[in-house]
Write a protein that holds these residues in place. Structure first.
Motif, short mmCIF file in Angstrom:
data_model
loop_
_atom_site.label_atom_id
_atom_site.label_comp_id
_atom_site.label_asym_id
_atom_site.label_seq_id
_atom_site.Cartn_x
_atom_site.Cartn_y
_atom_site.Cartn_z
N ALA A 95 0.85 -1.19 0.00
CA ALA A 95 0.00 0.00 0.00
C ALA A 95 0.89 1.24 0.00
O ALA A 95 2.01 1.22 0.50
N HIS A 96 0.36 2.32 -0.55
CA HIS A 96 1.17 3.53 -0.73
C HIS A 96 0.28 4.75 -0.61
O HIS A 96 -0.92 4.66 -0.40
N CYS A 97 0.87 5.93 -0.81
CA CYS A 97 0.15 7.19 -0.60
C CYS A 97 -1.02 7.38 -1.56
O CYS A 97 -1.93 8.15 -1.28
N ALA A 98 -1.03 6.68 -2.68
CA ALA A 98 -2.12 6.84 -3.64
C ALA A 98 -3.13 5.69 -3.56
O ALA A 98 -4.01 5.58 -4.40
N THR A 99 -3.00 4.84 -2.55
CA THR A 99 -3.93 3.72 -2.42
C THR A 99 -5.34 4.21 -2.16
O THR A 99 -6.31 3.69 -2.71
N GLN A 100 -5.48 5.24 -1.33
CA GLN A 100 -6.82 5.71 -0.97
C GLN A 100 -7.35 6.79 -1.91
O GLN A 100 -8.56 6.97 -2.00
N THR A 101 -6.50 7.51 -2.58
CA THR A 101 -6.96 8.55 -3.48
C THR A 101 -5.94 8.85 -4.56
O THR A 101 -4.73 8.81 -4.30
N ALA A 102 -6.43 9.14 -5.74
CA ALA A 102 -5.55 9.63 -6.79
C ALA A 102 -5.20 11.07 -6.46
O ALA A 102 -5.98 11.80 -5.86
N TYR A 134 3.31 13.98 0.46
CA TYR A 134 2.98 13.47 -0.87
C TYR A 134 4.17 13.54 -1.82
O TYR A 134 4.33 12.68 -2.69
N GLN A 135 5.04 14.53 -1.67
CA GLN A 135 6.26 14.58 -2.48
C GLN A 135 7.14 13.37 -2.16
O GLN A 135 7.68 12.72 -3.06
N GLU A 136 7.29 13.07 -0.87
CA GLU A 136 8.08 11.90 -0.47
C GLU A 136 7.42 10.62 -0.96
O GLU A 136 8.11 9.70 -1.42
N GLY A 137 6.10 10.54 -0.85
CA GLY A 137 5.38 9.38 -1.35
C GLY A 137 5.54 9.21 -2.85
O GLY A 137 5.69 8.10 -3.35
N THR A 138 5.52 10.32 -3.57
CA THR A 138 5.71 10.28 -5.02
C THR A 138 7.09 9.76 -5.37
O THR A 138 7.25 8.97 -6.31
N GLU A 139 8.08 10.19 -4.63
CA GLU A 139 9.44 9.70 -4.87
C GLU A 139 9.52 8.20 -4.65
O GLU A 139 10.13 7.47 -5.43
N TRP A 140 8.86 7.71 -3.58
CA TRP A 140 8.83 6.27 -3.33
C TRP A 140 8.14 5.55 -4.49
O TRP A 140 8.60 4.50 -4.96
N LEU A 141 7.02 6.12 -4.98
CA LEU A 141 6.31 5.51 -6.10
C LEU A 141 7.20 5.42 -7.34
O LEU A 141 7.26 4.39 -8.02
#
Length: 165
Positions: A95-102, A134-141
């Motif tokens: 699961a990741h930062c975009a799992t619940q919402t785009a 969300y920037q950090e989450g995007t980098e992980w993605l």
């Protein structure tokens, strides 16, 4: 879900059908298509776009097999666009930062970044802590997703496996 900027008209119609009447859906699709043309114009001043698709978006047959097959071909075509980077996050990732919402995280060279969370339908530039998360989450993605070439190969394999007969 496939982001609006990457949806074919038939895919968009299938996504909208359960929520809005046909006339409103047609208007939304016309506006979306015009936005796609503007944003994806080959003008050098147009922005670079980076998309990370969840693997589920490739398998869910929105609109049926023929619509999904055409949508996947459109994604392959868009990945070849000179200003588009397209990656796929495979099912094997957690699961990741975009799992619940785009979300959309527009970055600007000369201004603060913004965050648009689609489920809320709102954009913020004031909640810096949220934007940073969300920037950090995007980098992980980005790091976790397949590179563009591998993503195209994956999309192609899924597309070829869809039976439209």
């Amino acid at each position: 879900m496939v982001p609006g900027l990457l949806q074919t008209e038939d895919h968009a119609a299938a996504v909208l059908a359960p929520r809005v009447d046909e006339a409103r859906a047609r208007k939304i699709i016309e506006l979306r298509t015009a936005r796609q043309e503007r944003v994806l114009d080959t003008d050098a001043s147009s922005p670079r776009l980076s998309f990370i698709l969840d693997g589920a978006a490739l398998h869910r047959q929105v609109g049926g097999p023929r619509v999904q097959r055409n949508q996947l071909q459109h994604l392959i075509d868009m990945a070849a666009h000179p200003r588009v980077t397209l990656q796929v996050l495979p099912f094997t990732k957690p699961a990741h930062c975009a799992t619940q919402t785009a979300f959309i995280l527009p970055g600007f060279h000369d201004d603060e970044d913004l965050l648009h969370m689609e489920h809320r339908g709102q954009t913020t530039g004031d909640d810096f802590e949220l934007i940073v998360r969300y920037q950090e989450g995007t980098e992980w993605l980005r790091e976790s997703a397949c590179d563009t070439e591998s993503s195209i190969d994956l999309i192609t394999r899924i597309r070829e496996g869809i039976d439209t007969t």
